[in-house]
Design a protein around this motif. Structure first.
Motif, short mmCIF file in Angstrom:
data_model
loop_
_atom_site.label_atom_id
_atom_site.label_comp_id
_atom_site.label_asym_id
_atom_site.label_seq_id
_atom_site.Cartn_x
_atom_site.Cartn_y
_atom_site.Cartn_z
N CYS A 56 -6.73 -24.92 48.84
CA CYS A 56 -7.18 -24.37 50.12
C CYS A 56 -8.56 -24.87 50.47
O CYS A 56 -9.36 -25.20 49.59
CB CYS A 56 -7.11 -22.84 50.11
SG CYS A 56 -8.49 -22.00 49.37
N VAL B 221 -0.60 -23.88 50.05
CA VAL B 221 -1.74 -24.54 50.69
C VAL B 221 -2.27 -23.71 51.86
O VAL B 221 -1.53 -22.97 52.52
CB VAL B 221 -1.44 -25.98 51.21
CG1 VAL B 221 -0.85 -26.86 50.13
CG2 VAL B 221 -0.57 -25.99 52.43
N SER C 247 -5.49 -30.67 52.85
CA SER C 247 -4.88 -29.79 51.82
C SER C 247 -3.42 -30.17 51.58
O SER C 247 -2.94 -30.12 50.44
CB SER C 247 -4.95 -28.32 52.25
OG SER C 247 -6.29 -27.87 52.32
N ALA D 137 -1.61 -31.63 48.09
CA ALA D 137 -0.42 -31.00 47.50
C ALA D 137 0.68 -32.03 47.25
O ALA D 137 1.32 -32.02 46.19
CB ALA D 137 0.07 -29.88 48.41
#
Ligand code: DQA
Length: 138
Positions: free
Chosen positions: A123, A97, A129, A133
């Motif tokens: 990104c 990330v 971000s 994830a």
């Protein structure tokens, strides 16, 4: 309970103070609190280090046991063969990330050494971000 390890690399201890026009005004501790509240069913562990070897040790420690690794390797993203090797050595999937969109920045940030060892890359969404994830790994 799923276990996810977030790893932040060099200079990310200065989030909230460091280049706020790029990385925002929020420190990671307060962000992590809201992230943990949002995913009470996920154990989210956190490590930040400015030292490459600490990041590698953490990958080794969790990399055969945890369900996922969220890795912002900071500038080591662009240089570290050792981090790539560590990610390839373990079985736990990792997501790379970045807070900023590295592809809109300096050319040296366009290449990642570590992407080939990761399941995916997120990104450009600010601190969100990390949440994206976690969402991908849980
Ligand atoms: C970063 C981008 C990297 O190029 C930089 O070295 C960082 C932070 C990001 O989160 O946008 O330290 O990984």
């Amino acid at each position: 309970m799923k276990k996810i390890q977030i790893i932040n690399g060099p200079n990310l201890n200065l989030l909230g103070k460091r280049e706020p026009g790029i990385y925002g005004n929020e420190g990671f501790d307060s962000y992590l609190k809201t992230l943990r509240e949002r995913y009470p069913d996920v154990q989210i562990d956190y490590l930040q280090s400015n030292h490459e070897g600490d990041l590698i040790d953490c990958i080794h420690r969790v990399g055969f046991e945890y369900d996922g690794i969220v890795l912002n390797a900071g500038a080591y993203t662009h240089t570290s063969v050792a981090l790539l090797d560590a990610l390839k050595a373990v079985t736990t999937p990792a997501i790379e990330v970045h807070i900023s969109n590295v592809h809109t920045r300096e050319e040296f940030r366009h290449h990642s050494m570590i992407s080939a060892g990761c399941k995916g890359v997120i990104c450009g969404f600010g601190l969100d971000s990390y949440r994206l994830a976690v969402e991908a790994l849980r």
